[in-house]
Every structure is written in structure tokens, then in C-alpha cells.
Design a protein around this motif. Structure first.
Motif, PDB file in Angstrom:
ATOM      1  N   ASP A   1       0.741  -1.093  -0.098  1.00 27.36           N
ATOM      2  CA  ASP A   1      -0.029  -0.054   0.142  1.00 27.36           C
ATOM      3  C   ASP A   1       0.930   1.149   0.075  1.00 27.36           C
ATOM      4  O   ASP A   1       0.540   2.168  -0.652  1.00 27.36           O
ATOM      5  N   TRP A   2       1.924   1.185   0.757  1.00 33.65           N
ATOM      6  CA  TRP A   2       2.856   2.371   0.862  1.00 33.65           C
ATOM      7  C   TRP A   2       3.749   2.520  -0.550  1.00 33.65           C
ATOM      8  O   TRP A   2       3.832   3.697  -0.898  1.00 33.65           O
ATOM      9  N   LEU A   3       3.630   1.491  -1.092  1.00 32.79           N
ATOM     10  CA  LEU A   3       4.587   1.810  -2.297  1.00 32.79           C
ATOM     11  C   LEU A   3       3.617   1.921  -3.696  1.00 32.79           C
ATOM     12  O   LEU A   3       4.137   2.655  -4.648  1.00 32.79           O
ATOM     13  N   THR A   4       2.477   1.600  -3.813  1.00 29.47           N
ATOM     14  CA  THR A   4       1.448   1.558  -5.015  1.00 29.47           C
ATOM     15  C   THR A   4       0.399   2.744  -4.567  1.00 29.47           C
ATOM     16  O   THR A   4      -0.552   2.451  -5.417  1.00 29.47           O
ATOM     17  N   GLY A   5       0.326   3.334  -3.649  1.00 28.12           N
ATOM     18  CA  GLY A   5      -0.878   4.511  -3.469  1.00 28.12           C
ATOM     19  C   GLY A   5      -0.649   5.593  -4.209  1.00 28.12           C
ATOM     20  O   GLY A   5       0.436   5.691  -5.099  1.00 28.12           O
ATOM     21  N   ILE A   6      -1.461   6.510  -4.206  1.00 24.90           N
ATOM     22  CA  ILE A   6      -1.381   7.775  -4.813  1.00 24.90           C
ATOM     23  C   ILE A   6      -0.370   8.739  -3.949  1.00 24.90           C
ATOM     24  O   ILE A   6      -0.508   8.873  -2.900  1.00 24.90           O
ATOM     25  N   PRO A   7       0.678   9.110  -4.724  1.00 25.59           N
ATOM     26  CA  PRO A   7       1.866   9.975  -3.976  1.00 25.59           C
ATOM     27  C   PRO A   7       1.262  11.034  -3.298  1.00 25.59           C
ATOM     28  O   PRO A   7       0.507  11.773  -3.559  1.00 25.59           O
ATOM     29  N   GLY A   8       1.670  11.165  -2.089  1.00 21.88           N
ATOM     30  CA  GLY A   8       1.155  12.305  -1.012  1.00 21.88           C
ATOM     31  C   GLY A   8       0.370  11.742  -0.190  1.00 21.88           C
ATOM     32  O   GLY A   8       0.138  12.689   0.958  1.00 21.88           O
ATOM     33  N   THR A   9      -0.533  10.727  -0.427  1.00 16.95           N
ATOM     34  CA  THR A   9      -1.440  10.587   0.410  1.00 16.95           C
ATOM     35  C   THR A   9      -1.292   9.519   1.586  1.00 16.95           C
ATOM     36  O   THR A   9       0.077   8.951   1.399  1.00 16.95           O
ATOM     37  N   ALA A  10      -1.266   9.863   2.866  1.00 18.77           N
ATOM     38  CA  ALA A  10      -0.968   9.046   3.996  1.00 18.77           C
ATOM     39  C   ALA A  10      -1.487   7.542   4.063  1.00 18.77           C
ATOM     40  O   ALA A  10      -2.717   7.282   3.607  1.00 18.77           O
ATOM     41  N   VAL A  11      -0.879   6.665   4.430  1.00 19.99           N
ATOM     42  CA  VAL A  11      -1.234   5.213   4.492  1.00 19.99           C
ATOM     43  C   VAL A  11      -1.615   5.004   5.928  1.00 19.99           C
ATOM     44  O   VAL A  11      -0.981   5.469   7.016  1.00 19.99           O
ATOM     45  N   ASP A  12      -2.958   4.512   6.172  1.00 21.12           N
ATOM     46  CA  ASP A  12      -3.334   4.096   7.359  1.00 21.12           C
ATOM     47  C   ASP A  12      -2.567   3.166   8.074  1.00 21.12           C
ATOM     48  O   ASP A  12      -2.844   1.805   7.392  1.00 21.12           O
ATOM     49  N   ARG A  13      -2.070   3.115   9.081  1.00 20.03           N
ATOM     50  CA  ARG A  13      -1.273   1.937   9.769  1.00 20.03           C
ATOM     51  C   ARG A  13      -2.123   0.867  10.288  1.00 20.03           C
ATOM     52  O   ARG A  13      -1.812  -0.013  10.343  1.00 20.03           O
ATOM     53  N   ASP A  14      -3.366   1.329  10.774  1.00 21.47           N
ATOM     54  CA  ASP A  14      -4.266   0.416  11.393  1.00 21.47           C
ATOM     55  C   ASP A  14      -5.293  -0.272  10.654  1.00 21.47           C
ATOM     56  O   ASP A  14      -6.106  -0.721  11.090  1.00 21.47           O
ATOM     57  N   ARG A  15      -5.416   0.261   9.195  1.00 18.50           N
ATOM     58  CA  ARG A  15      -6.398  -0.429   8.622  1.00 18.50           C
ATOM     59  C   ARG A  15      -6.206  -1.675   7.923  1.00 18.50           C
ATOM     60  O   ARG A  15      -5.561  -1.994   6.965  1.00 18.50           O
ATOM     61  N   ARG A  16      -6.367  -2.832   8.703  1.00 22.08           N
ATOM     62  CA  ARG A  16      -6.042  -4.188   8.363  1.00 22.08           C
ATOM     63  C   ARG A  16      -7.399  -4.995   8.596  1.00 22.08           C
ATOM     64  O   ARG A  16      -7.946  -4.990   9.486  1.00 22.08           O
ATOM     65  N   PRO A  17      -7.685  -5.711   7.452  1.00 16.61           N
ATOM     66  CA  PRO A  17      -8.782  -6.493   7.482  1.00 16.61           C
ATOM     67  C   PRO A  17      -8.677  -7.498   8.715  1.00 16.61           C
ATOM     68  O   PRO A  17      -7.927  -8.379   8.842  1.00 16.61           O
ATOM     69  N   PRO A  18      -9.537  -7.532   9.457  1.00 14.46           N
ATOM     70  CA  PRO A  18      -9.727  -8.526  10.732  1.00 14.46           C
ATOM     71  C   PRO A  18      -9.966  -9.969  10.217  1.00 14.46           C
ATOM     72  O   PRO A  18     -10.556 -10.246   9.286  1.00 14.46           O
ATOM     73  N   ARG A  19      -9.400 -10.892  10.872  1.00 11.98           N
ATOM     74  CA  ARG A  19      -9.828 -12.283  10.896  1.00 11.98           C
ATOM     75  C   ARG A  19     -11.211 -12.565  11.730  1.00 11.98           C
ATOM     76  O   ARG A  19     -11.435 -12.115  12.749  1.00 11.98           O
ATOM     77  N   GLY A  20     -11.860 -13.336  11.324  1.00 16.52           N
ATOM     78  CA  GLY A  20     -13.322 -13.697  11.759  1.00 16.52           C
ATOM     79  C   GLY A  20     -14.367 -14.110  10.680  1.00 16.52           C
ATOM     80  O   GLY A  20     -13.894 -14.410   9.666  1.00 16.52           O
ATOM     81  N   HIS A  21     -15.462 -14.094  11.085  1.00 15.04           N
ATOM     82  CA  HIS A  21     -16.772 -14.144  10.471  1.00 15.04           C
ATOM     83  C   HIS A  21     -16.803 -12.939   9.571  1.00 15.04           C
ATOM     84  O   HIS A  21     -16.929 -11.815   9.973  1.00 15.04           O
ATOM     85  N   TRP A  22     -17.210 -13.534   8.300  1.00 14.53           N
ATOM     86  CA  TRP A  22     -17.336 -12.452   7.130  1.00 14.53           C
ATOM     87  C   TRP A  22     -18.562 -12.872   6.411  1.00 14.53           C
ATOM     88  O   TRP A  22     -19.081 -13.718   6.208  1.00 14.53           O
ATOM     89  N   ILE A  23     -19.040 -11.635   5.960  1.00 17.15           N
ATOM     90  CA  ILE A  23     -20.350 -11.847   5.089  1.00 17.15           C
ATOM     91  C   ILE A  23     -20.140 -11.052   3.827  1.00 17.15           C
ATOM     92  O   ILE A  23     -19.600  -9.900   3.720  1.00 17.15           O
ATOM     93  N   VAL A  24     -20.423 -11.677   2.784  1.00 17.49           N
ATOM     94  CA  VAL A  24     -20.032 -11.017   1.321  1.00 17.49           C
ATOM     95  C   VAL A  24     -21.881 -11.009   0.579  1.00 17.49           C
ATOM     96  O   VAL A  24     -22.353 -12.044   0.506  1.00 17.49           O
ATOM     97  N   CYS A  25     -21.996  -9.909   0.216  1.00 17.89           N
ATOM     98  CA  CYS A  25     -23.283  -9.719  -0.195  1.00 17.89           C
ATOM     99  C   CYS A  25     -23.054  -9.440  -1.787  1.00 17.89           C
ATOM    100  O   CYS A  25     -22.332  -8.498  -2.235  1.00 17.89           O
ATOM    101  N   GLY A  26     -23.587 -10.337  -2.592  1.00 18.12           N
ATOM    102  CA  GLY A  26     -23.496 -10.529  -3.971  1.00 18.12           C
ATOM    103  C   GLY A  26     -22.573 -11.560  -4.292  1.00 18.12           C
ATOM    104  O   GLY A  26     -21.253 -11.117  -4.009  1.00 18.12           O
ATOM    105  N   HIS A  27     -22.934 -12.363  -4.976  1.00 13.45           N
ATOM    106  CA  HIS A  27     -22.152 -13.515  -5.604  1.00 13.45           C
ATOM    107  C   HIS A  27     -21.803 -13.675  -6.761  1.00 13.45           C
ATOM    108  O   HIS A  27     -21.890 -14.782  -7.591  1.00 13.45           O
ATOM    109  N   GLY A  28     -21.445 -12.354  -7.297  1.00 14.70           N
ATOM    110  CA  GLY A  28     -21.167 -12.304  -8.940  1.00 14.70           C
ATOM    111  C   GLY A  28     -19.806 -12.478  -9.005  1.00 14.70           C
ATOM    112  O   GLY A  28     -18.967 -13.112  -8.248  1.00 14.70           O
TER     113      GLY A  28
END
Length: 581
Positions: A278-305
Motif C-alpha cells: 500500500d505504501w509503494l502503490t498508493g497515490i503519491p502524497g496520501t497518508a497510509v493508514d497504519r491500522d487499516r487491516r482486515p480482521p480475521r473472523g466471520h465475514w459476510i459477502v453480499c453479492g455472489h457475482g
């Protein structure tokens, strides 16, 4: 492709016009001939006992200006009543003929086939006149517009094929620095691809971005057969299309759903490596959120296309429990399935949204996705939300919601295309990172962010050749040893380093180095992938291209610049030498 084919098409436009105007032209010529003949035969006034007749020249002259301007007067003498009667007849006959001719011309100008033929002729002429490198962009939707604007900012030309006439008309409304030749046509037609410059010597690549996989596949095949040396970047949203393109050697296949599925799987499996990407491929100048990590656990997916299937596969790879909400019938027996669309609370509660850790709103409707996200957040404020955005025009609504991750397929394709075009080394470098373990990624992320901060840096590449690194290349060819750390020094203070890092070094002998050390000696032909600030980028380019700046970086001596100062410097050096008795 035979170069005479466009020329033949150009001539066909001219002959098409002649064929459509054949009857009016024959009628006009016949009316003119009858009028002129009548004037030469009708007797004029009698002078000196002789009846006067108009000559052929005077009859043609009179009818020419009469037919267009209703006359300058009777010439070369006043007409007789018989001649005036004939002129009245000729005027009304010519008015009828001209009215018929003009009606035919107006009908011809409104003919869609003729206008398309004229537009094609003008388009082919514009493409043929291009003398600088250009990219053939097939499809001017959201992704194509982003690509064309980015190429324009990079100083590169683009040629567009788009089947939607309204989108072609939008090109003239956008502020491009250089004209963008565009044609409303089906890009799957190989003949039209030839007209658009597929075989042009200055064509630098083909970018297939239409929203139709069959069209993109046809473009990929045409590029492979007609211009096998050109890089082809093709969008594919179905797995079958991607496999088909890969079977005949398409170099770059971009499936936005697959790309994000890989990103999500990496974020779940190796969060540090994902954060480094994310730090290498984001839009230059934008800040990378250090805490934005997908959690492990139960997930719900709406739309199975198409998108939903990739999300489910990513979670299955990490053995995460998934509940699918979809209007269709259940297609497998391995996941819990809830019938519905997820926009209402009933389906979400049945899927267990209150105990879930994350939800994917991945339908093909932006309205439904926003409704799913808003309802799910009300039921579970701690929910991690991945929101699919289908149309860029709705960005204000999606920005207002503030999801954890917003997936816009057009931007995913555009950014990857630009990364391939502007910094080709970035792709193999990212592949190397994905193969590294979390400990290595953690060390590199800490080192890079400590030096450059958490804002996304500029990513660029430099090749050690005579055109871009003139001074460095000449010194290396003379046998001098110059290390990587020398050229990374500041151009104003040689004891400090520029705010940039070399990420990858590629050499012709396949001796590629990942995160090379400062003591690595450079060789002619090396290509470097760097990350840093805009100031560091400009300073680095100056250091490897300018002889005086490079001498300062290597030896620490500031050589005088200009002929006069160099002459004074030589005299000073000679005066400082000891004189022998």
C-alpha cells in the motif's frame, strides 16, 4: 497491413459523394446546356437591318451569373422580348434544379454512413501524421479517461477508439495538452485497429479497456498477430477470458476483481507485506493508514457475482468462515447461504451481522452497496466494511460514508496500467515482495518509513545510459568505479543523502538486486527503481546527468562552471605548483 487500404477508403468517400449527387449534377448540367443553347438560337433585337444573336461565350457568361446572382443586366446588348421570355424560363428551371440539388446535398450531409466515412478519413490522416510515440487506447470509459489524462501529463500522446459516440464527443471537452485523435468505432475490428495505428512505427503499446471481455479478447489477438512486439495491456473481468488471453501470450492481463482479491488475501495472510505494498502503490502524497487491516473472523459477502466470488476465494484461502447473501439460488454447499440482497436488516441479521467482523458490499449496483453498508454499520458499528463502487460519478456518496476500503475497478485497472507504462520495474519488484516473509517486510517497511515518512512516495525508474545519465555513463565506460551511495548523496551537501531509496536494481545479465546496499558498484545499462520525494527525484536526475554535479558527489570538489571560471581555476592551480630551480 497493406498501406493502400486506407488510401482506397479515402477515395471511396469521394466517389460515394459523386454517386449520391449523380442525378442532381446531371440535371444541373442539362438545364445549363438547354438554357445556353436556347439563348444562342433565340433571335435578339434588329440593328442596322440585321437580327442579332448571342454568341456561345456570351450565352454561357450570362447564364453563369444569372444562375447564381440573378444577373448584372442584359449583355452585350438589350435583349429582345423572345430572349427575355427564354431567360424567364431558364431562371425558373435553374431554381428548380438548384433546389433539388441542395436538398440532395443536405440529405447527404445527414447520412450517418457518409459522416462516419469522413470522420474515419480525418482520423486516419491525424494518426498517420503522428511523429512521436503514442498509445492506442481502446475504450474511453472511466478507466480510459484516467489513462488518457495520465498519459497527457506524462507528455505521451494517445489515440482512442470508442464505440459510444457520446463519449467520443467528450474528448474535445477535456483539457488535453495535445490533440487526441478519436474515432467512434468497434475496436474489435482489426482493420480499424490498423487505421488507429496498431502497425504505426511510433505506436508504443495497446491498452484494451472496453467493458466487453469479447472485444478486449479480439484486441489482444489482433495485437498478438499484427504487432507481436508491442506491449498489450488488456482488461478482463472473467476468469475464462484471462485464461484465453494468457494462452496466446498476452503480456499484461488486468482483472480488477482478481487484483483486489489477491490484495485482500495478502492483507489477511501477511498484513505487514500488504501495508508495504500500500505504501509503494498508493497515490503519491496520501497518508497510509497504519491500522487499516482486515480482521480475521466471520465475514459476510453480499453479492455472489464476479467480484463476490473472488472475495469468497480469498477468504477460503485463509480458512475464514463466510456467509453469502445473494438473490440467486445457492451454487455450492460449502458456505452458509442467505437468500436476499442485504439492503434490509432481516437478511443481514439472519447472516449474523451483529457477530461478524467484516462485510463486503459487492453487488453491481452502487445504490444497493451503499444501502447494505449503511444498514450493516447501524447494526454493528465495529464492522469492517469493504465497499464496491461501480461508477466514479458517485464518489461524493462513497466519500461521505467513509468505508474501511472502497474498491473502484476502473481505478485499479488505471493505476496498474500506469505503473506498467511509467515504471516497468515496479511489477517485478512487487512480485519479489509478495514472495518475502513478514519479518523481512517489517524490517524494510520500518526502514523506509523512518527515512521517508508514512506518506506515499514518488516511484520512478532511471536507466544508466547515454541519454538519461550522460555523466555517469561516460565515467563508467571509462572504467571508473562509482557506487550506488555516491549518486544518492545530496547535490548541495555531499555528507548527507537524498530523501530517496533504491528499491530494485535490474541488470542485463539477470543479476537483479532487491534493496541493494550503498556500496553496490554501478554498471552501464543498470536500471534503478527508486522511491522518494519530488525534490530528491530532480536532484538525483541532475547528479547522474551533469558532469560537474557528479564530480561533486564523487570527490566532494565543486568544479568551476563556465569557460572563464575554468580558465582562472587552471591558472590558480599552475601558480600553486612549486617552481623547480
Amino acid at each position: 497491413m497493406n498501406l493502400m487500404q486506407p488510401l482506397a477508403r479515402h477515395h471511396s468517400v469521394f466517389f460515394l459523394i459523386l454517386r449520391r449527387l449523380r442525378a442532381p449534377l446531371i440535371l444541373l448540367i442539362t438545364a445549363m446546356a438547354i438554357s445556353v443553347l436556347g439563348l444562342t438560337l433565340v433571335p435578339g433585337p434588329t440593328e442596322n437591318g440585321e437580327v442579332q444573336y448571342l454568341s456561345f461565350f456570351h450565352a454561357v457568361y450570362f447564364m453563369s451569373y444569372t444562375a447564381t446572382t440573378i444577373g448584372f443586366g442584359e449583355t452585350p446588348y438589350a435583349f429582345s422580348d423572345q430572349q427575355r421570355l427564354w431567360v424567364v424560363f431558364s431562371i425558373y428551371m435553374s431554381v428548380f434544379c438548384w433546389a433539388y440539388t441542395l436538398g440532395t446535398v443536405f440529405a447527404l450531409l445527414s447520412d450517418r454512413n457518409l459522416r462516419q466515412a469522413i470522420a474515419t478519413q480525418r482520423f486516419v490522416r491525424e494518426v498517420r501524421r503522428l511523429r512521436e510515440p503514442f498509445y492506442l487506447v481502446c475504450g474511453y470509459g472511466e478507466t480510459g479517461r484516467l489513462i488518457c489524462h495520465a498519459l497527457d501529463r506524462m507528455g505521451l500522446r494517445s489515440v482512442v477508439l470508442e464505440i459510444d459516440e457520446a463519449k467520443v464527443g467528450e474528448i474535445d471537452l477535456h483539457s488535453f495538452a495535445a490533440d487526441v485523435p478519436a474515432l467512434c468505432a468497434d475496436a474489435s475490428n482489426p482493420e480499424l485497429l490498423g487505421y488507429a495505428g496498431l502497425t504505426h512505427p511510433n505506436c508504443a503499446g495497446v491498452i484494451a479497456l472496453t467493458n466487453n471481455d469479447a472485444t478486449n479478447l479480439a484486441i489482444a489477438i489482433a495485437a498478438r498477430l499484427l504487432a507481436p512486439k508491442l506491449p498489450a495491456l488488456c482488461r478482463a473481468e472473467h476468469r475464462e477470458t484471462s485464461a484465453n488471453m494468457a494462452s496466446f501470450g498476452t503480456r499484461h492481463i488486468i482483472n480488477p476483481f482478481e487484483r483486489f482479491g489477491e490484495t485482500l488475501a495478502l492483507a489477511l495472510h501477511a498484513p505487514i507485506a500488504s501495508q508495504l505494498l500500500d505504501w509503494l502503490t498508493g497515490i503519491p502524497g496520501t497518508a497510509v493508514d497504519r491500522d487499516r487491516r482486515p480482521p480475521r473472523g466471520h465475514w459476510i459477502v453480499c453479492g455472489h457475482g464476479r467480484f463476490g466470488r473472488w472475495m469468497v476465494d480469498a477468504m477460503d484461502a485463509e480458512s475464514l468462515p463466510v456467509t453469502i447473501i445473494d438473490r440467486g439460488l445457492q451454487t455450492d454447499g460449502t458456505h452458509r447461504w442467505v437468500h436476499g440482497d442485504g439492503t434490509g436488516a432481516e437478511a443481514l441479521l439472519e447472516a449474523g451481522v451483529q457477530k461478524a467482523t467484516g462485510i463486503v458490499a459487492g453487488t453491481n449496483s452502487d445504490t444497493d452497496n451503499l444501502s447494505i453498508a449503511v444498514t450493516a454499520r447501524e447494526l454493528n458499528p465495529e464492522l469492517f466494511v469493504i465497499l464496491r463502487q461501480n461508477h466514479h460519478a458517485n464518489h461524493a456518496l462513497f466519500d461521505a460514508f467513509e468505508s474501511d476500503i472502497t474498491v473502484l475497478p476502473s481505478e485499479i485497472v488505471a493505476y496498474e496500467c500506469l505503473a506498467i507504462l511509467s515504471t516497468p520495474l515496479l511489477v517485478p519488484f512487487l512480485d519479489e515482495i509478495r514472495r518475502r516473509d513478514e519479518e523481512w517486510c517489517s524490517v524494510q517497511l520500518e526502514r523506509l518509513t523512518t527515512r521517508l515518512g508514512w506518506n506515499v512516495p514518488e516511484i520512478w525508474s532511471e536507466r544508466v545510459n547515454l541519454s538519461k545519465a550522460t555523466a555517469l555513463y561516460r565515467r563508467l565506460m571509462r572504467g571508473e568505479t562509482i557506487s550506488l551511495g555516491m549518486v544518492l548523496r545530496s547535490t548541495t551537501q555531499a555528507d548527507t543523502y537524498l530523501d530517496c531509496e533504491v528499491l530494485f536494481l535490474e541488470r542485463d545479465d539477470d543479476d537483479h538486486l532487491l534493496m541493494p546496499a550503498h556500496d553496490t558498484p554501478l554498471r552501464p545499462g543498470d536500471e534503478l527503481l527508486l522511491a522518494g520525494t519530488r525534490h530528491a527525484r530532480n536532484a538525483f536526475a541532475l547528479g547522474i546527468a551533469n558532469e560537474h554535479t557528479l564530480e561533486y558527489l564523487v570527490s566532494g570538489e565543486d568544479l568551476p562552471d563556465g569557460w572563464i571560471w575554468r580558465k582562472f581555476s587552471r591558472r590558480k592551480q599552475q601558480a600553486a605548483k612549486p617552481h623547480l630551480p
